[in-house]
Every structure is written in structure tokens, then in C-alpha cells.
Design a protein around this motif. Structure first.
Motif, mmCIF file in Angstrom:
data_model
loop_
_atom_site.group_PDB
_atom_site.id
_atom_site.type_symbol
_atom_site.label_atom_id
_atom_site.label_comp_id
_atom_site.label_asym_id
_atom_site.label_seq_id
_atom_site.Cartn_x
_atom_site.Cartn_y
_atom_site.Cartn_z
ATOM 1 N N GLU A 1 5.317 -6.683 -3.151
ATOM 2 C CA GLU A 1 6.764 -6.426 -3.216
ATOM 3 C C GLU A 1 7.124 -6.948 -4.761
ATOM 4 O OE1 GLU A 1 9.177 -8.236 -0.177
ATOM 5 O OE2 GLU A 1 8.253 -7.340 1.187
ATOM 6 N N ILE A 2 6.129 -7.906 -5.167
ATOM 7 C CA ILE A 2 6.480 -8.723 -6.641
ATOM 8 C C ILE A 2 6.345 -7.298 -7.530
ATOM 9 C CG2 ILE A 2 5.765 -10.179 -8.330
ATOM 10 C CD1 ILE A 2 4.896 -12.015 -6.038
ATOM 11 N N TRP A 3 5.156 -6.586 -7.358
ATOM 12 C CA TRP A 3 4.951 -5.405 -8.114
ATOM 13 C C TRP A 3 5.904 -4.369 -8.077
ATOM 14 C CZ3 TRP A 3 1.821 -5.535 -11.962
ATOM 15 C CH2 TRP A 3 0.529 -6.456 -12.001
ATOM 16 N N GLN A 4 6.407 -4.198 -7.009
ATOM 17 C CA GLN A 4 7.400 -3.130 -6.768
ATOM 18 C C GLN A 4 8.738 -3.598 -7.415
ATOM 19 O OE1 GLN A 4 7.371 -3.256 -2.444
ATOM 20 N NE2 GLN A 4 6.974 -1.091 -2.465
ATOM 21 N N GLY A 5 9.321 -4.897 -7.425
ATOM 22 C CA GLY A 5 10.157 -5.332 -8.084
ATOM 23 C C GLY A 5 10.085 -5.273 -9.685
ATOM 24 N N LEU A 6 8.851 -5.231 -10.310
ATOM 25 C CA LEU A 6 8.527 -4.984 -11.471
ATOM 26 C C LEU A 6 8.461 -3.579 -12.036
ATOM 27 C CD1 LEU A 6 5.945 -7.708 -11.918
ATOM 28 C CD2 LEU A 6 8.259 -7.887 -12.842
ATOM 29 N N GLY A 7 8.760 -2.663 -10.891
ATOM 30 C CA GLY A 7 8.549 -1.119 -11.266
ATOM 31 C C GLY A 7 7.472 -0.387 -10.887
ATOM 32 N N ILE A 8 6.426 -1.108 -10.168
ATOM 33 C CA ILE A 8 4.761 -0.781 -9.939
ATOM 34 C C ILE A 8 4.775 -0.507 -8.594
ATOM 35 C CG2 ILE A 8 2.509 -0.936 -10.386
ATOM 36 C CD1 ILE A 8 4.322 -0.857 -12.910
ATOM 37 N N ASP A 9 5.023 0.621 -7.923
ATOM 38 C CA ASP A 9 4.627 0.827 -6.536
ATOM 39 C C ASP A 9 3.352 1.437 -6.081
ATOM 40 O OD1 ASP A 9 5.177 1.424 -3.793
ATOM 41 O OD2 ASP A 9 6.373 2.881 -4.036
ATOM 42 N N TRP A 10 2.543 0.478 -5.481
ATOM 43 C CA TRP A 10 1.187 0.634 -5.379
ATOM 44 C C TRP A 10 1.016 1.355 -3.797
ATOM 45 C CZ3 TRP A 10 -2.332 0.020 -8.985
ATOM 46 C CH2 TRP A 10 -2.007 -1.122 -10.086
ATOM 47 N N THR A 11 2.045 1.492 -3.151
ATOM 48 C CA THR A 11 2.102 1.844 -1.656
ATOM 49 C C THR A 11 1.836 3.247 -1.494
ATOM 50 O OG1 THR A 11 4.334 1.764 -1.269
ATOM 51 C CG2 THR A 11 3.683 -0.259 -1.234
ATOM 52 N N SER A 12 1.992 3.969 -2.405
ATOM 53 C CA SER A 12 1.838 5.379 -2.192
ATOM 54 C C SER A 12 0.640 6.085 -2.897
ATOM 55 C CB SER A 12 3.373 6.233 -2.697
ATOM 56 O OG SER A 12 4.436 5.698 -1.588
ATOM 57 N N LEU A 13 -0.082 5.298 -3.504
ATOM 58 C CA LEU A 13 -1.259 5.989 -4.414
ATOM 59 C C LEU A 13 -2.518 5.876 -3.717
ATOM 60 C CD1 LEU A 13 -0.948 4.050 -7.765
ATOM 61 C CD2 LEU A 13 -0.340 6.353 -7.146
ATOM 62 N N PRO A 14 -2.971 7.222 -3.382
ATOM 63 C CA PRO A 14 -4.239 7.044 -2.451
ATOM 64 C C PRO A 14 -5.326 6.277 -3.555
ATOM 65 C CG PRO A 14 -3.741 9.440 -3.451
ATOM 66 C CD PRO A 14 -2.606 8.341 -3.588
ATOM 67 N N LEU A 15 -6.487 6.090 -2.995
ATOM 68 C CA LEU A 15 -7.363 5.344 -3.632
ATOM 69 C C LEU A 15 -7.784 6.190 -4.795
ATOM 70 C CD1 LEU A 15 -9.014 2.572 -3.266
ATOM 71 C CD2 LEU A 15 -10.798 3.821 -2.402
ATOM 72 N N SER A 16 -8.010 7.297 -4.855
ATOM 73 C CA SER A 16 -8.307 8.239 -6.091
ATOM 74 C C SER A 16 -7.461 7.767 -7.079
ATOM 75 C CB SER A 16 -8.460 9.574 -5.720
ATOM 76 O OG SER A 16 -7.407 10.379 -5.407
ATOM 77 N N LYS A 17 -6.060 7.696 -7.066
ATOM 78 C CA LYS A 17 -5.151 7.556 -8.068
ATOM 79 C C LYS A 17 -4.929 6.200 -8.428
ATOM 80 C CE LYS A 17 -2.326 11.828 -7.234
ATOM 81 N NZ LYS A 17 -0.746 12.258 -7.298
#
Length: 354
Positions: free
Chosen positions: A133-149
Motif C-alpha cells: 500500500e505504501i508503494w501504491q501511494g508512491l505510484g508503484i502498483d506491484w499487485t497486477s504484475l506477473p512474475l515475468s514483468k
């Protein structure tokens, strides 16, 4: 019902007088069977709470890690000048003190020190603020990236995040049991020293209770991990505290379970001895942006205290004081803010249609 699991459960749940520690191989089997759903819900719940009451051994933690290595994801090795740092932070987040680990990650990556984090969403038992959630607040959304990406992001920026709900969905069932039981099982301890990276790594987990440090040392030694730093940090994280002396254990080369004890007092380095309280997520993100802009304040003090330590321990700087000076330079020059911009650009590019 699994008769194999039943026998393992009998050993764990037989009480102080007749109970037995499991071997590394037995715990690996039990963990694998829980993750794959080969044990029944009653068996899994009983095992988790019984193991929680009895407490795990270092050998048992090593067995859990064996199962995670077999079934879980791993980012693949990249040629770096420094071993990849893997931060181990409690998955159930923070509720009292402001986390600084994402800032530390950006700082390290800005000088070529790659770093990997791992975790999920708001999870039991604390349901505290998670890293994602901290990363999302900083504009980085890891939650939709598959492992390859995520691998692509890691290769291009030096920052990676293994998001367990997507990358390791087998763990979802265990979280449901944690919610129902209301207690962290030993798997939560193991997660702190899990390394979802297939190359040379420097493991840096946080912990709260002193016995945990000894368990970590045994488990890591059995697993052949030769580079680790154990931090008695804020709420079990690897964020150094400012309200007390930081207690740290450093691995000793060629001596797997030996440590060098390090005690760091904030006032010795000119820092005030208080932690920054955690307010709303929005307040924290705003504070982080001020740090990235080089503005002074209490959160900047926390960022410098941690940044200086990790620049030193990664070998970027020769000692703590020079690390603090270097951290200050990186923040005021805009280098850390630039790393966030680069990370955002790379992550967002991967969401665009091909």
C-alpha cells in the motif's frame, strides 16, 4: 484425512512430556501438504496452533523454507556488483510506527544496490499497513504484475517486489487459518527469512523476540546462507529504531551460525531518540515525498538513520557516519526521487498494450 499428516501432527501436538521436534524433512513435508491442501482443514488448524504453542526450532524453520523453495516463486539472478538484499518484514504490517523500508529500497537502488521485498495485502493478525500500500501511494502498483514483468522491473531498476497473492497463491489458505486462529503460526516467522531470489543474496530480516534471532541463525546455517543481517527492528521489521539502541547481528564469513554483535545508539550519531508515529497512509506518503524532496524533519531523520546503516552494510560506504552523509547527499541531490520516477516509468510501461 491424511494419515501421513496425522502422524506429524501427533508429534507436534502431544504436549511437553511426549511431544517431539520434527526433523527438517518432516516439516518440509507438513508445509508442502498444508500449502497443497493435502491435509484436512481440521488437521491444518490443529498443526498451526500446536506448533505456535510449542514454538519452532531452527531446523524446523529450515524445513519450512525447503517447502517454500520447492513450491514458491523466485526472481532470477542478474549480474550485480553487490549481492541482492532481501528485506524480510512481517506480512501483517505496521500499526504504531512509520515504515521507512520503501525509502531505504529506493536509496539503495539509486547507488546500484539491488533490493527485493515480498509480502501481500492487509493480513492477519494485525491487519497493519503493508508495504504494497505504501508503494501504491508512491505510484508503484506491484499487485497486477506477473512474475515475468516483475523480473523486468527488477532488471531495469534494481527494485523487485514478490507479491504473494499473485506470485504465490498457495499461501492464501494459510492466511485464512491465521485469521480464524487469531495467532501467527511459525510460518510467519519463517517468512521473514524466506528468499524469493535464485541468486547470491544478503538476507536482512527483522525480529522482535531475542529467541527468534537464535532460530534464524540455525535455520540460515542449515540452509547454507552465509550473508545475513538480523535486526531487532520496529514492530519486527528491519527498520532501525530511534527510541532505543539498535540490536543487530552480522554474519561472520566462513562461520555459518556465528555472529558479530552490533549495537547502535541513535544519539551517538546526532539523532533524536524517538520514533515517528504512524498516522494515516496519506500522511505517511506525503512525508515520504518530503523526504525525497530533501526536506528536513522527523521522517528524514529516520530515513538518514536507516539509509546510513544500509549503505554501510551493503559496502557502498565504509562506516556508519559516512553512510549517513552519503544518504543526505542522495536525498538532497534528487537521486532517490529520480529512482522513484524511473521505477514508476518502468512499471507503468508494462501496463500499456503491446
Amino acid at each position: 484425512m491424511s494419515n501421513v499428516f496425522r502422524e506429524l501432527l501427533k508429534k507436534v501436538g502431544s504436549g511437553n512430556h511426549t511431544g517431539e521436534n520434527l526433523t527438517r524433512a518432516e516439516v518440509a513435508t507438513a508445509t508442502r501438504m498444508m500449502l497443497l491442501g493435502e491435509a484436512t482443514p481440521a488437521q491444518i488448524g490443529a498443526f498451526l496452533i500446536a506448533h505456535r504453542i510449542r514454538r519452532p526450532t531452527g531446523e524446523e524453520l529450515a524445513g519450512m523454507l525447503d517447502a517454500y523453495d520447492e513450491l514458491g516463486p523466485k526472481l532470477q539472478p542478474i549480474a550485480w556488483a553487490h549481492p541482492v538484499i532481501v528485506f524480510g518484514i512481517p506480512y501483517d504490517g505496521r500499526t504504531r510506527t512509520a515504515p521507512i523500508a520503501p525509502v531505504t529500497a529506493l536509496l539503495l537502488a539509486a547507488v546500484g544496490q539491488p533490493i527485493i521485498m515480498h509480502g501481500g495485502d492487509r493480513l492477519p493478525t494485525k491487519y497493519g499497513l503493508p508495504l504494497v500500500e505504501i508503494w501504491q501511494g508512491l505510484g508503484i502498483d506491484w499487485t497486477s504484475l506477473p512474475l515475468s514483468k516483475t523480473q523486468q522491473v527488477f532488471e531495469q531498476t534494481g527494485v523487485g517486489f514478490v507479491y504473494t497473492p499473485l506470485h504465490f497463491p498457495l499461501t492464501k489458505t494459510i492466511w485464512e487459518y491465521r485469521d480464524q486462529l487469531g495467532k501467527r503460526p511459525p510460518l510467519a516467522t519463517m517468512e521473514l527469512i524466506w528468499c524469493p531470489y535464485a541468486g547470491d543474496a544478503h538476507i536482512i530480516p527483522g525480529f522482535v523476540h531475542p529467541p527468534t534471532e537464535a532460530m534464524f541463525r540455525v535455520a540460515l546455517g542449515l540452509r547454507g546462507v552465509t550473508k545475513f543481517t538480523l535486526v531487532k527492528g520496529l514492530e519486527g521489521s528491519c527498520d532501525l529504531p530511534r527510541d532505543r539502541t539498535a540490536i543487530i547481528a552480522l554474519s561472520v564469513p566462513n562461520a555459518p551460525i556465528e555472529i558479530e554483535r552490533l549495537l547502535l545508539a541513535p544519539h551517538d550519531y546526532g539523532f533524536t531518540t524517538k520514533n515517528v508515529p504512524l498516522g494515516s497512509t496519506e500522511e505517511l506518503v506525503a512525508g515520504i515525498h518530503e523526504v525525497l524532496a530533501g526536506k528536513s524533519g522527523e521522517l528524514m531523520q529516520t530515513a538518514l538513520w536507516n539509509g546510513g546503516f544500509y549503505l554501510w552494510q551493503s559496502g557502498i560506504c565504509p562506516d556508519m557516519r559516512s553512510g549517513i552523509v552519503k544518504a543526505q547527499e542522495l536525498f538532497t541531490s534528487g537521486a532517490v526521487a529520480a529512482k522513484l520516477q524511473q521505477l514508476s516509468k518502468v512499471v507503468n510501461s508494462l501496463f500499456q498494450p503491446v
